[in-house]
Design a protein around this motif. Structure first.
Motif, PDB file in Angstrom:
ATOM      1  N   GLY A  22      49.941  57.620  34.706  1.00 36.56           N
ATOM      2  CA  GLY A  22      49.803  56.604  35.743  1.00 36.56           C
ATOM      3  C   GLY A  22      48.595  55.731  35.473  1.00 36.56           C
ATOM      4  N   THR A  23      48.663  54.493  35.873  1.00 40.88           N
ATOM      5  CA  THR A  23      47.540  53.577  35.660  1.00 40.88           C
ATOM      6  C   THR A  23      47.468  52.553  36.794  1.00 40.88           C
ATOM      7  N   HIS A  24      46.245  52.207  37.181  1.00 41.93           N
ATOM      8  CA  HIS A  24      46.018  51.195  38.217  1.00 41.93           C
ATOM      9  C   HIS A  24      44.875  50.300  37.759  1.00 41.93           C
ATOM     10  N   SER A  25      45.045  49.000  37.901  1.00 39.37           N
ATOM     11  CA  SER A  25      43.977  48.082  37.502  1.00 39.37           C
ATOM     12  C   SER A  25      42.991  47.888  38.652  1.00 39.37           C
ATOM     13  N   LYS A  26      41.771  47.541  38.290  1.00 38.84           N
ATOM     14  CA  LYS A  26      40.715  47.315  39.273  1.00 38.84           C
ATOM     15  C   LYS A  26      41.108  46.170  40.207  1.00 38.84           C
ATOM     16  N   ARG A  65      43.636  45.503  41.781  1.00 39.68           N
ATOM     17  CA  ARG A  65      44.995  44.987  41.531  1.00 39.68           C
ATOM     18  C   ARG A  65      44.994  43.783  40.571  1.00 39.68           C
ATOM     19  N   CYS A  69      44.860  45.057  33.180  1.00 37.18           N
ATOM     20  CA  CYS A  69      44.212  46.367  33.271  1.00 37.18           C
ATOM     21  C   CYS A  69      43.483  46.632  31.964  1.00 37.18           C
ATOM     22  N   ASP A  72      39.333  50.149  36.698  1.00 34.54           N
ATOM     23  CA  ASP A  72      40.625  50.486  36.101  1.00 34.54           C
ATOM     24  C   ASP A  72      40.689  52.015  36.021  1.00 34.54           C
ATOM     25  N   LEU A  90      44.252  55.150  42.854  1.00 37.23           N
ATOM     26  CA  LEU A  90      44.508  54.007  43.747  1.00 37.23           C
ATOM     27  C   LEU A  90      43.245  53.567  44.473  1.00 37.23           C
ATOM     28  N   ASP A 106      47.058  60.160  41.147  1.00 42.29           N
ATOM     29  CA  ASP A 106      47.481  58.806  41.489  1.00 42.29           C
ATOM     30  C   ASP A 106      46.791  58.336  42.776  1.00 42.29           C
ATOM     31  N   THR A 133      43.205  55.397  34.844  1.00 43.92           N
ATOM     32  CA  THR A 133      44.398  55.843  34.138  1.00 43.92           C
ATOM     33  C   THR A 133      44.326  57.344  33.887  1.00 43.92           C
TER      34      THR A 133
END
Length: 198
Positions: free
Chosen positions: A14-18, A20, A24, A189, A184, A180, A191
């Motif tokens: 899973g990955t989330h960018s800073k 949004r 990323c 960033d 969030l 995750d 991951t």
């Protein structure tokens, strides 16, 4: 989240960018061919487009060369590719499912854990710094695993307090769900890749 499952491995990433952000700075890549598996996590310095470009450049090399190159050979190629880029922290490993062994190296603040069924937690210390094109030494680690072992690799955007407790009784899916939720909320960033070795 992305998931694969086969006879040797269950893996969830899973990955989330800073904030949004559309770019990323973290990039992960994994691939499997027969009894060989490769996994990369690259964290480009800072965030945004230039961080993304650095981490993507690392992934492109692994994608192209992982079946021919050793882990150390790929790290050298990635380091060369960082010249005149922002640079990146990089963790890279190969698994040989026949030998039940890992070959692992890391430069920078990416964390890796291997949790055995008997409760032993292997935590190789990374080399500090980041890949930038300058000459770099790597600490190559090799370790074996038993079926039922779990591994976790994550960028510094994932803030964990008690990794051993997290990995002890939970399935890969439960661990991924918790990670995750943490990712969030991160102001960076973030991951993670969590694997269950079958």
């Amino acid at each position: 989240m992305e998931k694969i499952q086969n006879e040797q491995l269950e893996l969830i990433a899973g990955t989330h960018s800073k904030n949004r952000n559309s770019f990323c700075g973290d990039t992960y890549y994994f691939a499997q061919e027969g009894n060989s598996f490769v996994c990369l996590l690259a964290d480009g310095l800072g965030s945004g487009r230039y961080a993304y470009e650095s981490s993507q450049a690392a992934a492109e090399i692994v994608k192209r060369d992982w079946q021919e190159e050793s882990v150390e050979g790929m790290m050298n190629l990635i380091n060369t590719a960082m010249f005149q880029k922002r640079g990146a922290a990089v963790a890279l490993f190969k698994i040989d499912f026949n030998a039940r062994s890992f070959e692992y190296t890391c430069v920078g603040n990416i964390r890796f854990y291997l949790y055995a069924k008997d409760g032993k937690l292997t935590y190789p210390l990374p080399v500090t710094g980041y890949l930038s094109g300058r000459p770099q030494r790597y600490r190559m680690e090799r370790f074996t695993y038993e079926p039922g072992s779990k591994f976790l690799v994550h960028s510094d955007g994932v803030n964990l307090l008690n990794t051993k407790e997290l990995m002890r009784y939970r399935s890969a899916e439960q661990i991924a769900a918790e990670l995750d939720a943490v990712a969030l909320k991160s102001n960076d960033d973030a991951t993670f890749l969590v694997g269950n070795l079958l």
